[in-house]
Design an enzyme around this catalytic site. Sequence first.
Site, PDB file in Angstrom:
ATOM      1  N   ASP A   8       0.868  -1.169   0.000  1.00 18.24           N
ATOM      2  CA  ASP A   8       0.000   0.000   0.000  1.00 18.24           C
ATOM      3  C   ASP A   8       0.907   1.222   0.000  1.00 18.24           C
ATOM      4  O   ASP A   8       1.853   1.291   0.775  1.00 18.24           O
ATOM      5  CB  ASP A   8      -0.891  -0.024   1.245  1.00 18.24           C
ATOM      6  N   GLU A  92      -0.834  -0.857  -6.131  1.00 19.41           N
ATOM      7  CA  GLU A  92      -1.997  -0.171  -6.697  1.00 19.41           C
ATOM      8  C   GLU A  92      -1.614   0.443  -8.035  1.00 19.41           C
ATOM      9  O   GLU A  92      -0.505   0.940  -8.197  1.00 19.41           O
ATOM     10  CB  GLU A  92      -2.419   1.000  -5.811  1.00 19.41           C
ATOM     11  N   ASP A 188      -3.369   0.390   6.689  1.00 19.97           N
ATOM     12  CA  ASP A 188      -2.546   0.220   5.489  1.00 19.97           C
ATOM     13  C   ASP A 188      -2.150  -1.248   5.284  1.00 19.97           C
ATOM     14  O   ASP A 188      -2.006  -1.709   4.145  1.00 19.97           O
ATOM     15  CB  ASP A 188      -1.284   1.092   5.564  1.00 19.97           C
TER      16      ASP A 188
END
Length: 209
Positions: A8, A92, A188
């Site tokens: 993350d 991501e 996270d």
Amino acid sequence: TGTAVGIDLGVASLVTTSEGEHLANPRHLAACAERLAAAQRDLSRKKRGSARRRKAVARVAALHAKVRRQRLDGAHKAALALVGGYDVIVHEDLRIANLTRSASGTLAAPGVNVAAKSGLNRSILDAGLGVFLTILSHKAESAGRELIAVNPANTSRTCARCGHCAKENRVTQAEFRCVSCGHAAHADVNAATNILRAGLALRDAAEAA
Ligand SMILES: [Zn+2]
């Protein structure tokens, strides 16, 4: 075969892994970004052509260079740690993440609840995420590691244990507690676990096809 990790990307820690590691805590970068934002505001108040303005321009440039150095240093260290420790790294997709993020405001278009100051700071820190991913992809390629990008939608509000998705799961910026099953985790780390799972699902689907 091999170990896989989800990461993350954020402002408090540049990288938080699904294993619970926090890499490249950019506290110095945040402090420097704060000073840069202040220097930019100061510059905007100086009269054109004045000696004070020239001084302010030089100060902004020096702080920009400092932010850039710190950002590169943190990004290199975090990328090396990941490439050294894992064979598959799932992150991501920032092109999608930035669209989601813009809802909470950017420098160009501050969100309704976002003060211009925090928007500016945020954009200075956000710029580091793209730099990090570029460095990570170069290191991963030369080390023969696999990098997978996933859509980050809902990864921060979905429970990594039971899959329940609700914005109420996110108690604070750092704290996640599932309203359905009670699973509690660092927000996270919970997100990184969801990112890992999404990446492995993508990979399985690709292999099956
Ligand atoms: Zn749950």
